[in-house]
Design a protein around this motif. Structure first.
Motif, short mmCIF file in Angstrom:
data_model
loop_
_atom_site.label_atom_id
_atom_site.label_comp_id
_atom_site.label_asym_id
_atom_site.label_seq_id
_atom_site.Cartn_x
_atom_site.Cartn_y
_atom_site.Cartn_z
N GLU A 4 0.85 -1.20 0.00
CA GLU A 4 0.00 0.00 0.00
C GLU A 4 0.88 1.24 0.00
OE1 GLU A 4 -3.15 0.88 2.53
OE2 GLU A 4 -4.41 -0.76 1.85
N SER A 5 0.45 2.26 -0.73
CA SER A 5 1.20 3.50 -0.72
C SER A 5 0.99 4.22 0.60
CB SER A 5 0.71 4.40 -1.85
OG SER A 5 -0.62 4.80 -1.60
N HIS A 60 0.06 10.98 -12.75
CA HIS A 60 -1.17 11.53 -12.17
C HIS A 60 -1.59 10.74 -10.93
CE1 HIS A 60 -1.67 14.49 -15.16
NE2 HIS A 60 -2.27 13.78 -16.09
N PHE A 61 -1.49 9.42 -11.00
CA PHE A 61 -1.87 8.61 -9.83
C PHE A 61 -0.93 8.88 -8.66
CE2 PHE A 61 -4.16 5.94 -13.00
CZ PHE A 61 -5.41 6.01 -12.41
N SER A 67 -0.92 13.54 -2.54
CA SER A 67 -1.75 14.61 -1.95
C SER A 67 -2.74 14.03 -0.95
CB SER A 67 -2.50 15.37 -3.04
OG SER A 67 -3.53 14.55 -3.58
N GLY A 68 -2.96 12.71 -1.01
CA GLY A 68 -3.88 12.07 -0.06
C GLY A 68 -5.29 11.90 -0.58
N LEU A 69 -5.51 12.20 -1.85
CA LEU A 69 -6.86 12.03 -2.39
C LEU A 69 -7.22 10.56 -2.59
CD1 LEU A 69 -6.75 15.04 -4.82
CD2 LEU A 69 -8.65 14.63 -3.27
N ILE A 70 -6.24 9.77 -3.01
CA ILE A 70 -6.49 8.34 -3.22
C ILE A 70 -5.44 7.52 -2.48
CG2 ILE A 70 -7.51 8.68 -5.52
CD1 ILE A 70 -4.83 7.63 -6.69
N ARG A 71 -5.75 6.26 -2.32
CA ARG A 71 -4.79 5.30 -1.79
C ARG A 71 -4.54 4.28 -2.90
NH1 ARG A 71 -7.02 4.64 2.94
NH2 ARG A 71 -5.49 5.85 4.07
N ARG A 78 -0.49 -5.29 -11.23
CA ARG A 78 -1.47 -4.21 -11.45
C ARG A 78 -1.55 -3.36 -10.19
NH1 ARG A 78 -6.43 -4.59 -9.12
NH2 ARG A 78 -6.76 -6.44 -7.84
N LYS A 79 -2.15 -2.18 -10.36
CA LYS A 79 -2.32 -1.28 -9.22
C LYS A 79 -3.79 -0.98 -9.02
CE LYS A 79 2.01 1.23 -8.81
NZ LYS A 79 2.68 2.53 -8.85
N GLY A 80 -4.21 -0.93 -7.77
CA GLY A 80 -5.59 -0.59 -7.45
C GLY A 80 -5.65 0.75 -6.74
#
Lengths: 105, 105
Positions: A4-5, A60-61, A67-71, A78-80
């Motif tokens: 996880e990022s 972009h991802f 920025s904390g908008l997505i995880r 692959r990436k989710g």
């Protein structure tokens, strides 16, 4: 291996970084699609369509994640991505509603 | 001669332009000061303090005006700015509240 990022913790979310991330139309569209989705399920990065190169999408991802908008979760092949909806609604009330209201059907 | 800037009409306000304008910390501070002001009085451009050159501030005011966040009036020897509070609350409900909630006392 799944990884996880590590985006910023909720208290460290910065409005400037979030606004910069959302200023780009492709990034804003990714977030808006997640905001208006009926359920907060994880989506694969490759499921988002944009007329830009794969490396640009990767960038972009990264910006959205930093920025904390997505995880993002890296599964190796692959990436989710998931929206940090609860964190964002806690830290920036009204922001996601604003994006949803701008969504073009 | 007094001349008002022609920013976008309320229906033409674009979220992308507004978010780009607000992504810059100096521009965001100008708008936040106007948002949290007790009354919507016109302020002179020179009343805003920022550690940047006068030409940079002029650029910032132009970006804010072009995006529709503020309205500027040129009095020849000085410029005045007002927040387009009603237009912004109509077009982007919650945006100004979000900025106000981020204001550092």
């Amino acid at each position: 291996m799944t990884r996880e990022s590590d985006g910023p913790a909720v208290a460290q979310l910065e409005l400037g970084a979030v606004l910069s991330a959302l200023a780009d139309p492709h990034r804003r569209r990714i977030v808006t699609e997640l905001v208006i989705a009926p359920e907060d399920v994880e989506r694969s990065c490759s499921s988002f369509q944009a007329p830009v190169s794969k490396s640009t999408m990767t960038h972009h991802f990264k910006v959205l994640s930093d920025s904390g908008l997505i995880r993002t979760t890296d599964y190796g092949n692959r990436k989710g991505v998931t929206l940090r909806r609860t964190d964002l609604n806690t830290r920036f009330p009204g922001l996601l509603d604003l994006l949803a209201s701008e969504a073009t059907p």
